[in-house]
Design a protein around this motif. Structure first.
Motif, PDB file in Angstrom:
ATOM      1  N   VAL A  54       0.849  -1.188   0.000  1.00  0.00           N
ATOM      2  CA  VAL A  54       0.000   0.000   0.000  1.00  0.00           C
ATOM      3  C   VAL A  54       0.890   1.245   0.000  1.00  0.00           C
ATOM      4  O   VAL A  54       1.601   1.511   0.965  1.00  0.00           O
ATOM      5  CB  VAL A  54      -0.925   0.019   1.236  1.00  0.00           C
ATOM      6  N   ALA A  55       0.849   1.986  -1.104  1.00  0.00           N
ATOM      7  CA  ALA A  55       1.623   3.229  -1.224  1.00  0.00           C
ATOM      8  C   ALA A  55       0.681   4.295  -1.757  1.00  0.00           C
ATOM      9  O   ALA A  55       0.734   4.673  -2.925  1.00  0.00           O
ATOM     10  CB  ALA A  55       2.818   3.032  -2.152  1.00  0.00           C
ATOM     11  N   VAL A  56      -0.201   4.759  -0.893  1.00  0.00           N
ATOM     12  CA  VAL A  56      -1.274   5.662  -1.318  1.00  0.00           C
ATOM     13  C   VAL A  56      -1.024   7.103  -0.902  1.00  0.00           C
ATOM     14  O   VAL A  56      -1.890   7.962  -1.065  1.00  0.00           O
ATOM     15  CB  VAL A  56      -2.627   5.187  -0.738  1.00  0.00           C
ATOM     16  N   GLY A  57       0.153   7.382  -0.359  1.00  0.00           N
ATOM     17  CA  GLY A  57       0.420   8.738   0.090  1.00  0.00           C
ATOM     18  C   GLY A  57      -0.272   9.032   1.410  1.00  0.00           C
ATOM     19  O   GLY A  57      -0.708   8.127   2.127  1.00  0.00           O
ATOM     20  N   ARG A  77      -0.622   1.405  10.595  1.00  0.00           N
ATOM     21  CA  ARG A  77       0.296   0.786  11.548  1.00  0.00           C
ATOM     22  C   ARG A  77       1.071  -0.312  10.828  1.00  0.00           C
ATOM     23  O   ARG A  77       0.496  -1.273  10.324  1.00  0.00           O
ATOM     24  CB  ARG A  77      -0.482   0.208  12.722  1.00  0.00           C
ATOM     25  N   ALA A  78       2.399  -0.149  10.776  1.00  0.00           N
ATOM     26  CA  ALA A  78       3.248  -1.121  10.085  1.00  0.00           C
ATOM     27  C   ALA A  78       4.544  -1.311  10.857  1.00  0.00           C
ATOM     28  O   ALA A  78       5.020  -0.395  11.533  1.00  0.00           O
ATOM     29  CB  ALA A  78       3.553  -0.652   8.661  1.00  0.00           C
ATOM     30  N   ASP A  79       5.097  -2.501  10.756  1.00  0.00           N
ATOM     31  CA  ASP A  79       6.367  -2.796  11.415  1.00  0.00           C
ATOM     32  C   ASP A  79       7.459  -1.915  10.804  1.00  0.00           C
ATOM     33  O   ASP A  79       7.627  -1.893   9.581  1.00  0.00           O
ATOM     34  CB  ASP A  79       6.717  -4.276  11.223  1.00  0.00           C
ATOM     35  N   PRO A  80       8.225  -1.180  11.600  1.00  0.00           N
ATOM     36  CA  PRO A  80       9.232  -0.267  11.049  1.00  0.00           C
ATOM     37  C   PRO A  80      10.382  -0.969  10.337  1.00  0.00           C
ATOM     38  O   PRO A  80      11.073  -0.351   9.526  1.00  0.00           O
ATOM     39  CB  PRO A  80       9.736   0.495  12.283  1.00  0.00           C
ATOM     40  N   ILE A  97       2.393   5.597   6.150  1.00  0.00           N
ATOM     41  CA  ILE A  97       2.721   5.155   7.510  1.00  0.00           C
ATOM     42  C   ILE A  97       3.398   6.255   8.325  1.00  0.00           C
ATOM     43  O   ILE A  97       3.725   6.056   9.487  1.00  0.00           O
ATOM     44  CB  ILE A  97       3.621   3.899   7.492  1.00  0.00           C
ATOM     45  N   GLY A  98       3.615   7.397   7.729  1.00  0.00           N
ATOM     46  CA  GLY A  98       4.235   8.507   8.455  1.00  0.00           C
ATOM     47  C   GLY A  98       4.757   9.531   7.481  1.00  0.00           C
ATOM     48  O   GLY A  98       5.364   9.180   6.470  1.00  0.00           O
TER      49      GLY A  98
END
Length: 302
Positions: A54-57, A77-80, A97-98
């Motif tokens: 998922v790369a939706v901005g 929320r994703a594992d860093p 994610i940030g």
């Protein structure tokens, strides 16, 4: 985003189209005007594909809900380390994610996620890219700074003539000017950081660069008039370059000088490096495992 968010003078459209064509030739399929969560659900994507990225901005308030993912404070929320979300097989990166301060950091997320996805698809432990071993020399003293600055190019700065603020064909630096400007880099980093075997093994065996406190080798740079530079502080005395120059029959070559703990690789009789490497300079650079021998300008052969 690159097409509409980056000015053509910074990213020529021909370059962008060429990059897109490479991705298309690799087998990627582009589905335009398709909204995830409206035209297709995340569950459908998970059914059709082994993994989803998922790369939706930057997310809006209801985006995460439509995707069926957890997004406290508007961020997925994703594992860093692996970029995997709470849903197995679903990964995310970038502004989703940030908020990133630069596009290149989002690109780095894509690279890290690609490594993790490859691990996931091949059944390996999901660890991500991991952090490479990195150490810093620290602050240089005045003598070391003089040695470093002595390598600076004496040529005057080049500037592009007639640059405009718009238009794809805005003139820039010529190839010769670009090469000259690139030669100004003093390489405060390492010229062979990506291929250094010592760095690879240091990471493998979890070496601790702080174990010996502030002790370090002094910065020495031997360049001469040739294209090769020698940094004794990076040399591990493996002797590969000594063997190569001896086998090639170099008149001077390289050898070991000193005794005991003071043994080091050097040019005999205090001569210049380019005098020692008349025949096999490139071979010595390729063989050097740590970057103690490197080209002044980066080359693919390194």
């Amino acid at each position: 985003m690159l097409r509409y968010g980056v000015e053509p003078r910074r990213l020529p459209r021909k370059v962008l189209e060429a990059e897109i064509d490479i991705i298309r030739q690799l087998g990627a399929e582009f589905r335009m005007r398709t909204l995830v969560g409206e035209h297709v659900s995340l569950e459908e994507l998970r059914t059709d594909f082994d993994a989803v990225f998922v790369a939706v901005g930057e997310l809006r308030a209801d985006d995460a809900e439509q995707l069926g993912l957890s997004a406290p404070a508007g961020r997925l929320r994703a594992d860093p380390a692996t970029f995997q979300t709470e849903v197995q097989g679903v990964f995310a990166g970038g502004d989703a994610i940030g908020r990133r301060k630069s596009a290149v950091r989002s690109v780095a997320h894509g690279h890290g996620a690609a490594v993790a996805i490859d691990q996931y698809l091949t059944g390996r432990p999901l660890t991500g890219t991991g952090r490479p071993f990195t150490t810093r020399m620290g602050r240089l003293d005045e003598e070391e700074l003089r040695r470093l600055v002595a390598l600076a190019s004496p040529e005057p700065r080049a500037s592009p003539a007639g640059r405009t603020l718009a238009g794809e064909d805005a003139p820039g630096l010529s190839d010769a000017q670009a090469h000259s400007e690139a030669a100004r880099c003093l390489h405060c980093d390492c010229r062979k950081a990506e291929s250094c075997k010592l760095r690879r093994y240091a990471a493998l065996y979890a070496a601790n660069p702080k174990r010996h406190g502030d002790q370090r080798r002094r910065l020495e740079l031997h360049a001469g008039r040739g294209q090769v530079i020698y940094e004794p502080g990076k040399c591990i005395d493996c002797g590969l370059c000594v063997q190569i120059t001896a086998r090639a029959g170099e008149a001077l070559g390289l050898t070991f000088v000193g005794r005991g703990f003071d043994v080091r690789v050097a040019v005999p009789f205090g001569r210049e490096l380019d005098q020692a490497l008349q025949k096999v300079a490139a071979e010595c650079v390729r063989a050097c495992p740590t970057g103690a021998l490197a080209f002044k300008m980066n080359r693919a052969s390194q």
